[in-house]
Write an enzyme that holds these catalytic residues in place. Sequence first.
Site, PDB file in Angstrom:
ATOM      1  N   HIS A  53       8.660  -1.739   3.299  1.00 29.35           N
ATOM      2  CA  HIS A  53       8.754  -0.920   4.512  1.00 29.35           C
ATOM      3  C   HIS A  53      10.210  -0.722   4.918  1.00 29.35           C
ATOM      4  CE1 HIS A  53       4.481  -0.726   4.821  1.00 29.35           C
ATOM      5  NE2 HIS A  53       4.369  -2.037   4.828  1.00 29.35           N
ATOM      6  N   ARG A 110      10.752  -8.180  -1.554  1.00 30.83           N
ATOM      7  CA  ARG A 110       9.449  -7.504  -1.598  1.00 30.83           C
ATOM      8  C   ARG A 110       9.663  -6.106  -2.144  1.00 30.83           C
ATOM      9  NH1 ARG A 110       4.705  -6.663   2.927  1.00 30.83           N
ATOM     10  NH2 ARG A 110       6.281  -5.517   4.105  1.00 30.83           N
ATOM     11  N   ASP A 151      16.760  -7.535 -12.140  1.00 34.64           N
ATOM     12  CA  ASP A 151      18.112  -7.287 -12.667  1.00 34.64           C
ATOM     13  C   ASP A 151      19.146  -7.244 -11.539  1.00 34.64           C
ATOM     14  OD1 ASP A 151      17.346  -7.363 -15.286  1.00 34.64           O
ATOM     15  OD2 ASP A 151      17.371  -5.202 -15.615  1.00 34.64           O
ATOM     16  N   GLU A 177      -4.240  -8.492   0.734  1.00 32.79           N
ATOM     17  CA  GLU A 177      -4.244  -7.837   2.049  1.00 32.79           C
ATOM     18  C   GLU A 177      -5.284  -6.728   2.114  1.00 32.79           C
ATOM     19  OE1 GLU A 177      -0.211  -6.593   2.908  1.00 32.79           O
ATOM     20  OE2 GLU A 177       0.165  -5.944   0.874  1.00 32.79           O
ATOM     21  N   ASP A 204      -2.229  -5.162   6.972  1.00 32.44           N
ATOM     22  CA  ASP A 204      -2.995  -4.344   6.023  1.00 32.44           C
ATOM     23  C   ASP A 204      -4.441  -4.807   5.923  1.00 32.44           C
ATOM     24  OD1 ASP A 204      -1.382  -2.191   4.910  1.00 32.44           O
ATOM     25  OD2 ASP A 204      -0.038  -3.794   4.306  1.00 32.44           O
TER      26      ASP A 204
HETATM   27  C1  3PY Z   1       0.982  -7.171   6.335  1.00 31.85           C
HETATM   28  O1  3PY Z   1       0.768  -7.748   7.405  1.00 31.85           O
HETATM   29  O2  3PY Z   1       0.264  -6.274   5.885  1.00 31.85           O
HETATM   30  C2  3PY Z   1       2.140  -7.539   5.529  1.00 31.85           C
HETATM   31  O3  3PY Z   1       2.304  -7.062   4.451  1.00 31.85           O
HETATM   32  C3  3PY Z   1       3.124  -8.499   6.039  1.00 31.85           C
HETATM   33  O4  3PY Z   1       2.653  -9.422   6.768  1.00 31.85           O
HETATM   34 MG    MG Z   2       1.110  -5.458   4.083  1.00 34.58          MG
END
Ligand code: 3PY
Ligand code: MG
Length: 238
Positions: free
Chosen positions: A44, A65, A79, A144, A170
């Site tokens: 994000h 991430r 890398d 998630e 998510d």
């Molecule tokens: C979420 O809450 O969806 C995340 O990826 C991070 O916590």
């Molecule tokens: Mg998420």
Amino acid sequence: MNNLQQQVRGGAVLRGLWQNLPGPEAAEIARNAGFDWLVIDGEHGAWAPAEIRARLIAAPEAVVRVPVGETWILKQALDLGARTVLVPMVDTAEQAAEAVAACRYPPDGVRGVGAMVARAGGWGADGGYLARANAEVSVWVQAESRAALTNLEAICATDGVDCVFIGPADLAWDMGLRPDDPAVMDAMRDAIRRIDAAGCAPGIFAADPETWIDAGARVVCMGSDAMVLTAGLAALAR
Ligand code: 3PY
Ligand code: MG
């Protein structure tokens, strides 16, 4: 050796911060704050290699991430010097296995061999990197969605996955509920128990970390630098 990987595998409880603000200075401030671990959030935030690299120079052990679990993006993150990667939206054991393979040189995986001309291998100065990398790159995946919870044991059983990290936002949206809905909380508590029982480190993003540590989470993200700055400045302005 990857200390964070050793701690996670050893069962340590680790309190961390999501790093969303761009720029190496923000990463440096986050690194100095005293958290056990940091995430540079390329899902994000802008997925711009120069930006990720600058933040890794400021916070060398930060977890990166990636925006998606694509093989070429994971190669790029590694890398650039990431030693631990967090892969969002992993719903199946097959996706988890693909992510691990992307992070391993052949014959164990499919990572392209170029660290001798990249930051990961000290631009060629670190002659041992290629031999060490498969053992010291740590792969964390995010569960998630309802699909991920269905497949949780198989995801955890994927060789090379050190941490399965729950994404409350998510997951809640996938369930059509708010993150604080009791059904989401129950699903997350159950997931933490199952991840632990399956031998992986359970992780979660939680504004109330101690509640989730009590529930068994070990890799806990306590918030995001952007959220802290926004709340702090608003409070100061008031
Ligand atoms: C979420 O809450 O969806 C995340 O990826 C991070 O916590
Ligand atoms: Mg998420």
